[in-house]
Motif scaffolding. Structure first.
Motif, mmCIF file in Angstrom:
data_model
loop_
_atom_site.group_PDB
_atom_site.id
_atom_site.type_symbol
_atom_site.label_atom_id
_atom_site.label_comp_id
_atom_site.label_asym_id
_atom_site.label_seq_id
_atom_site.Cartn_x
_atom_site.Cartn_y
_atom_site.Cartn_z
ATOM 1 N N GLN A 92 -29.993 1.869 -36.297
ATOM 2 C CA GLN A 92 -30.184 2.771 -37.431
ATOM 3 C C GLN A 92 -31.235 3.810 -37.103
ATOM 4 O OE1 GLN A 92 -31.964 1.066 -40.993
ATOM 5 N NE2 GLN A 92 -32.951 -0.548 -39.805
ATOM 6 N N ASN A 93 -31.168 4.925 -37.836
ATOM 7 C CA ASN A 93 -32.200 5.938 -37.752
ATOM 8 C C ASN A 93 -32.603 6.306 -39.181
ATOM 9 O OD1 ASN A 93 -30.199 7.759 -38.722
ATOM 10 N ND2 ASN A 93 -29.547 8.207 -36.616
ATOM 11 N N ALA A 94 -33.268 7.422 -39.333
ATOM 12 C CA ALA A 94 -33.769 7.795 -40.657
ATOM 13 C C ALA A 94 -32.638 8.051 -41.651
ATOM 14 C CB ALA A 94 -34.661 9.027 -40.547
ATOM 15 N N ASP A 95 -31.468 8.436 -41.148
ATOM 16 C CA ASP A 95 -30.384 8.851 -42.052
ATOM 17 C C ASP A 95 -29.207 7.881 -42.110
ATOM 18 O OD1 ASP A 95 -31.732 11.286 -42.617
ATOM 19 O OD2 ASP A 95 -30.993 12.112 -40.726
ATOM 20 N N ARG A 96 -28.893 7.251 -40.968
ATOM 21 C CA ARG A 96 -27.657 6.476 -40.900
ATOM 22 C C ARG A 96 -27.902 5.060 -40.384
ATOM 23 N NH1 ARG A 96 -24.200 8.979 -43.879
ATOM 24 N NH2 ARG A 96 -22.435 8.038 -42.786
ATOM 25 N N GLN A 97 -26.976 4.166 -40.767
ATOM 26 C CA GLN A 97 -26.940 2.802 -40.255
ATOM 27 C C GLN A 97 -25.584 2.580 -39.591
ATOM 28 O OE1 GLN A 97 -29.189 -0.034 -43.203
ATOM 29 N NE2 GLN A 97 -28.007 1.399 -44.441
#
Length: 281
Positions: free
Chosen positions: A205-210
């Motif tokens: 995951q990142n800040a926007d998506r999983q």
């Protein structure tokens, strides 16, 4: 004066300055009438929307009741069929010819398949109407619970399962459980005939998506069918070799779409497949 009239005609709303000309007063009145008409239309649209929501809510309740009623009515004769089949197997097994026993076994398998089909249709129906509730979930117990459902098949085929997914995710619990369960079940089914079957479950995951994925080294499929496999009742392989209802991947896509995400797959014949889920963080 001409510009004020032009502005009022275009929908502007200006104050009146004495002395007021007839043209300006008429333009002002037309503007006010037009504004009042828009307000009335908005109120009528709001009332229509409220009535539509009430009707939709009632329809959903009726559909839910209908679905359960149909499921009960369909399962009742199935229970009777399977019950009589069991009685024949127990009471008349010694008198039955091998061919007759084979027929009874086939009846039992068909009953089990029909029960699973009904259950999957109910699950699909509930996803369509449910409202997702996002919560934080630990990945380890989530994956272990899904794997436990297929422990017998995993042990029987000696499947090597690798879990690289760690930490936690944010998702609707019911939705992600259904998606993960069906993806693992799909992988288990298509690696069973491999000499060294393996499944990998990963997450990032990142800040926007999983992003969650389940990959396997099974039979794979042609990418020309990559979108069709997520449609309900679509199958790429014969049901006698790879049993299933044709609803599992449709449940996966519906569950993840309800969370604002998407599902897709990558594969090639004979080289396994990787199924991906991605949704907002």
């Amino acid at each position: 004066s001409a510009r004020l009239i032009e502005g009022l005609e275009a929908g502007g709303d200006d104050y009146l300055v004495k002395p007021v000309s007839v043209d300006i007063l008429e333009a002002k009145l037309r503007s006010v009438i037009r504004t009042l008409s828009l307000y009335r239309q908005i109120e009528e649209s709001r009332d229509d929307l409220k009535r539509a929501n009430i009707t939709l809510t009632r329809a959903n309740r009726e559909l839910d009741t209908f679905a359960y009623s149909v499921a009960h009515d369909l399962k009742a004769p199935l229970r009777a069929i399977d019950g009589y089949r069991g009685l024949l197997m127990e009471d008349s097994a010694e008198r039955l010819a091998p061919e007759a026993k084979d027929y009874l076994e086939r009846i039992g398998l068909s009953v089990a398949h029909m029960n699973t089909l009904i259950d999957d249709m109910l699950v699909y129906s509930r996803i369509e109407r449910g409202t997702p509730k996002t919560t934080t979930l630990e990945l380890k117990p989530l994956i272990e619970s899904a794997l436990q459902l297929y422990q017998r098949e995993l042990d029987a085929s000696k499947v090597q399962v690798t879990v690289t997914a760690t930490g936690s995710l944010s998702a609707d619990r019911r939705g992600i459980e259904l998606a993960l369960r069906n993806l693992i079940g799909n992988a288990v089914k298509f690696v069973a005939s491999e000499p060294s079957p393996s499944i990998e479950i990963g997450f990032e995951q990142n800040a926007d998506r999983q992003h969650l994925w389940v990959s396997d080294n099974g039979i794979g499929f042609d990418m020309r069918h990559s979108n069709r496999i997520f449609d309900i009742f679509q199958r790429l392989h014969p049901s006698d070799r790879y049993p299933g209802t044709g609803i599992g991947l449709a449940i996966v896509r519906k569950a993840i779409e309800r969370m604002g995400g998407r599902a897709w797959a990558e594969s090639s014949p004979g080289k396994g497949a990787c199924f991906h889920l991605e949704w907002p963080a």
